[in-house]
Design an enzyme around this catalytic site. Structure first.
Site, PDB file in Angstrom:
ATOM      1  N   LYS A  25      81.475  48.563  30.434  1.00  0.00           N
ATOM      2  CA  LYS A  25      80.015  48.441  30.389  1.00  0.00           C
ATOM      3  C   LYS A  25      79.608  47.207  31.180  1.00  0.00           C
ATOM      4  O   LYS A  25      80.134  46.117  30.927  1.00  0.00           O
ATOM      5  CB  LYS A  25      79.563  48.311  28.931  1.00  0.00           C
ATOM      6  CG  LYS A  25      79.618  49.636  28.189  1.00  0.00           C
ATOM      7  CD  LYS A  25      78.565  49.693  27.103  1.00  0.00           C
ATOM      8  CE  LYS A  25      78.519  51.090  26.480  1.00  0.00           C
ATOM      9  NZ  LYS A  25      78.440  52.156  27.513  1.00  0.00           N
ATOM     10  N   GLY A  26      78.779  47.379  32.208  1.00  0.00           N
ATOM     11  CA  GLY A  26      78.363  46.218  33.009  1.00  0.00           C
ATOM     12  C   GLY A  26      76.936  45.851  32.696  1.00  0.00           C
ATOM     13  O   GLY A  26      76.425  46.191  31.638  1.00  0.00           O
ATOM     14  N   ASN A  27      76.257  45.198  33.679  1.00  0.00           N
ATOM     15  CA  ASN A  27      74.854  44.846  33.475  1.00  0.00           C
ATOM     16  C   ASN A  27      74.032  46.123  33.384  1.00  0.00           C
ATOM     17  O   ASN A  27      74.054  46.918  34.293  1.00  0.00           O
ATOM     18  CB  ASN A  27      74.337  44.024  34.664  1.00  0.00           C
ATOM     19  CG  ASN A  27      74.880  42.618  34.585  1.00  0.00           C
ATOM     20  OD1 ASN A  27      74.825  41.996  33.526  1.00  0.00           O
ATOM     21  ND2 ASN A  27      75.439  42.134  35.678  1.00  0.00           N
ATOM     22  N   SER A  30      76.769  51.713  32.345  1.00  0.00           N
ATOM     23  CA  SER A  30      78.189  51.910  32.009  1.00  0.00           C
ATOM     24  C   SER A  30      78.858  52.480  33.255  1.00  0.00           C
ATOM     25  O   SER A  30      78.199  53.125  34.089  1.00  0.00           O
ATOM     26  CB  SER A  30      78.312  52.898  30.853  1.00  0.00           C
ATOM     27  OG  SER A  30      77.864  54.175  31.307  1.00  0.00           O
ATOM     28  N   VAL A  31      80.147  52.191  33.412  1.00  0.00           N
ATOM     29  CA  VAL A  31      80.883  52.651  34.594  1.00  0.00           C
ATOM     30  C   VAL A  31      81.989  53.604  34.157  1.00  0.00           C
ATOM     31  O   VAL A  31      82.697  53.308  33.187  1.00  0.00           O
ATOM     32  CB  VAL A  31      81.475  51.467  35.380  1.00  0.00           C
ATOM     33  CG1 VAL A  31      82.121  51.956  36.664  1.00  0.00           C
ATOM     34  CG2 VAL A  31      80.383  50.444  35.709  1.00  0.00           C
ATOM     35  N   LYS A  50      78.644  54.216  38.349  1.00  0.00           N
ATOM     36  CA  LYS A  50      77.870  53.377  37.431  1.00  0.00           C
ATOM     37  C   LYS A  50      76.615  54.137  37.052  1.00  0.00           C
ATOM     38  O   LYS A  50      75.779  54.430  37.907  1.00  0.00           O
ATOM     39  CB  LYS A  50      77.505  52.042  38.075  1.00  0.00           C
ATOM     40  CG  LYS A  50      76.739  51.105  37.149  1.00  0.00           C
ATOM     41  CD  LYS A  50      76.650  49.699  37.703  1.00  0.00           C
ATOM     42  CE  LYS A  50      76.023  48.738  36.705  1.00  0.00           C
ATOM     43  NZ  LYS A  50      76.001  47.334  37.219  1.00  0.00           N
ATOM     44  N   ASP A 144      75.962  36.057  39.094  1.00  0.00           N
ATOM     45  CA  ASP A 144      76.796  36.446  37.949  1.00  0.00           C
ATOM     46  C   ASP A 144      78.274  36.427  38.338  1.00  0.00           C
ATOM     47  O   ASP A 144      79.045  37.297  37.954  1.00  0.00           O
ATOM     48  CB  ASP A 144      76.392  37.844  37.452  1.00  0.00           C
ATOM     49  CG  ASP A 144      76.921  38.098  36.046  1.00  0.00           C
ATOM     50  OD1 ASP A 144      76.827  39.247  35.566  1.00  0.00           O
ATOM     51  OD2 ASP A 144      77.472  37.149  35.442  1.00  0.00           O
TER      52      ASP A 144
HETATM   53  C1  LIG Z   1      82.033  45.905  33.259  1.00  0.00           C
HETATM   54  O1  LIG Z   1      82.631  47.155  33.418  1.00  0.00           O
HETATM   55  C2  LIG Z   1      82.908  47.566  34.686  1.00  0.00           C
HETATM   56  C3  LIG Z   1      83.807  48.623  34.823  1.00  0.00           C
HETATM   57  C4  LIG Z   1      84.110  49.098  36.090  1.00  0.00           C
HETATM   58  C5  LIG Z   1      83.543  48.529  37.227  1.00  0.00           C
HETATM   59  C6  LIG Z   1      83.891  49.010  38.564  1.00  0.00           C
HETATM   60  C7  LIG Z   1      82.952  49.054  39.587  1.00  0.00           C
HETATM   61  C8  LIG Z   1      83.339  49.493  40.862  1.00  0.00           C
HETATM   62  C9  LIG Z   1      84.646  49.887  41.107  1.00  0.00           C
HETATM   63  C10 LIG Z   1      85.579  49.848  40.042  1.00  0.00           C
HETATM   64  N1  LIG Z   1      86.882  50.150  39.982  1.00  0.00           N
HETATM   65  C11 LIG Z   1      87.259  49.914  38.704  1.00  0.00           C
HETATM   66  N2  LIG Z   1      88.525  50.108  38.248  1.00  0.00           N
HETATM   67  C12 LIG Z   1      88.965  49.953  36.951  1.00  0.00           C
HETATM   68  C13 LIG Z   1      90.265  50.316  36.683  1.00  0.00           C
HETATM   69  C14 LIG Z   1      90.780  50.196  35.390  1.00  0.00           C
HETATM   70  C15 LIG Z   1      89.993  49.682  34.353  1.00  0.00           C
HETATM   71  N3  LIG Z   1      90.517  49.533  33.052  1.00  0.00           N
HETATM   72  C16 LIG Z   1      91.797  50.173  32.785  1.00  0.00           C
HETATM   73  C17 LIG Z   1      92.366  49.679  31.464  1.00  0.00           C
HETATM   74  N4  LIG Z   1      91.402  49.858  30.365  1.00  0.00           N
HETATM   75  C18 LIG Z   1      91.965  49.435  29.100  1.00  0.00           C
HETATM   76  C19 LIG Z   1      90.157  49.088  30.666  1.00  0.00           C
HETATM   77  C20 LIG Z   1      89.523  49.572  31.967  1.00  0.00           C
HETATM   78  C21 LIG Z   1      88.682  49.294  34.633  1.00  0.00           C
HETATM   79  C22 LIG Z   1      88.171  49.428  35.917  1.00  0.00           C
HETATM   80  N5  LIG Z   1      86.248  49.479  37.970  1.00  0.00           N
HETATM   81  N6  LIG Z   1      85.190  49.425  38.806  1.00  0.00           N
HETATM   82  C23 LIG Z   1      82.656  47.461  37.080  1.00  0.00           C
HETATM   83  C24 LIG Z   1      82.331  46.966  35.814  1.00  0.00           C
END
Ligand SMILES: COc1ccc(-c2cccc3nc(Nc4ccc(N5CCN(C)CC5)cc4)nn23)cc1
Length: 300
Positions: A25-27, A30-31, A50, A144
């Site tokens: 969850k970002g600003n 949710s992603v 997102k 941020d």
């Molecule tokens: C604040 O939450 C987020 C989540 C994802 C993103 C985002 C934006 C733009 C591209 C992008 N790629 C990933 N990859 C990613 C990979 C794995 C995980 N986790 C894997 C393990 N899990 C327990 C937690 C999430 C989270 C994000 N996340 N992500 C930005 C903010």
């Protein structure tokens, strides 16, 4: 102007966007991890989508600004914008970005603290510097910058993400004044951002110093900035707000302590970023050069 999906590669059709799992969850959004699979044979690419949480008008405008910001940014150290997906007949929209498999820097450093050495931490820091240098060349302030908003693309590449609070500095000024400071990450804020809601390239430099502290603390939750500041302020502060206590602490020249086993020269870099007078803080290109030199020294 409605662009035709087949020819506009930045328009993702909802019917081909296959949900896989939640990413965080970002600003105000949710992603989710999705696969964009128009052929329906699972050969489509993985993307991070997102979604706008509530389609409250204000959030929709802010979200549209975030999309417009990300759309113009083309840098190896900034998460890539891929396009948008409209649903509910253009009533709601989602931001489609490249998916970075290793997740946020926080999770990555916590999990890999035993095999990430000083040189790799400095490499990540120099990449964040380069991303910020690029951002500043377009007169953006991120506002941020924090380890939670840095994503890991590979063992040797990190990218800046989450441009939900990013603002453009007007041409006739060198700072941005925020009117409605919403959910503020004050423990990453420079003093002038806390007391005057003043944001500039030099307040992003302050936040970068806090990101350096997070990296060299391996994002260990027990040493995270908020906890360290609150220990100093005292948890049972009544009446006056936390930000007043924090501003006084910083005015009194108290700073986050050096992380465990942090090389002294790296802590000195953090202290440069945390100069109370924003004119005394280095710029990102200067920081980048100092870090590159440290990386060379680490190799020898
Ligand atoms: C604040 O939450 C987020 C989540 C994802 C993103 C985002 C934006 C733009 C591209 C992008 N790629 C990933 N990859 C990613 C990979 C794995 C995980 N986790 C894997 C393990 N899990 C327990 C937690 C999430 C989270 C994000 N996340 N992500 C930005 C903010």
């Amino acid at each position: 102007s409605y662009s035709h999906p087949q020819h506009d590669q930045t328009l993702f059709e909802e019917r081909y966007l296959r949900y896989i799992s939640p990413l965080g969850k970002g600003n105000f959004g949710s992603v989710e991890l999705c696969r964009y699979d128009p052929l329906g044979d699972n050969t489509g690419e993985l993307v991070a989508v997102k979604k706008l949480q509530s389609n409250k008008q204000s959030n929709l405008e802010d979200f549209q600004k975030e999309v417009n910001t990300l759309h113009v940014l083309h840098c190896d150290y900034i998460v890539k914008y891929k396009g948008v997906c409209y649903s509910m007949g253009r009533l709601s929209m989602s931001l489609v970005m490249e998916y970075l498999p290793y997740g946020s820097l926080i999770g990555y450093l916590e999990k890999n603290k035993h095999n990430v050495n000083t040189r790799r931490m400095l490499l990540f820091a120099s990449q964040i510097c380069k991303g910020m240098e690029y951002l500043q060349s377009l007169r953006y302030v991120h506002r941020d910058l924090a380890a939670r908003n840095i994503l890991v693309a590979s063992e040797t590449l990190v990218k800046i993400a989450d441009f939900g609070l990013t603002k453009v500095i007007p041409h006739n000024k060198d700072y941005y004044r925020v009117t409605q400071p919403g959910e503020s990450p004050i423990f990453w804020y420079a003093p002038e951002s806390i007391t005057e809601s003043r944001f500039s390239q030099k307040s992003d430099v302050w936040s970068f110093g806090v990101v350096l502290h997070e990296i060299f603390s391996y994002c260990d939750i027990s040493f995270n900035p908020k906890r360290l500041y609150m220990q100093e302020i005292g948890h049972n502060v009544l009446g006056t707000s936390i930000s007043v206590h924090l501003a006084n602490l910083l005015k009194g020249n108290w700073r986050l302590p050096p992380p465990l086993n942090c090389p002294p020269k790296v802590y000195l870099l953090m202290r440069q970023c945390w100069a109370h007078d924003f004119d005394e803080r280095p710029c990102f290109s200067n920081l980048g050069n100092q870090i590159e030199t440290m990386i060379q020294d680490e190799r020898e």
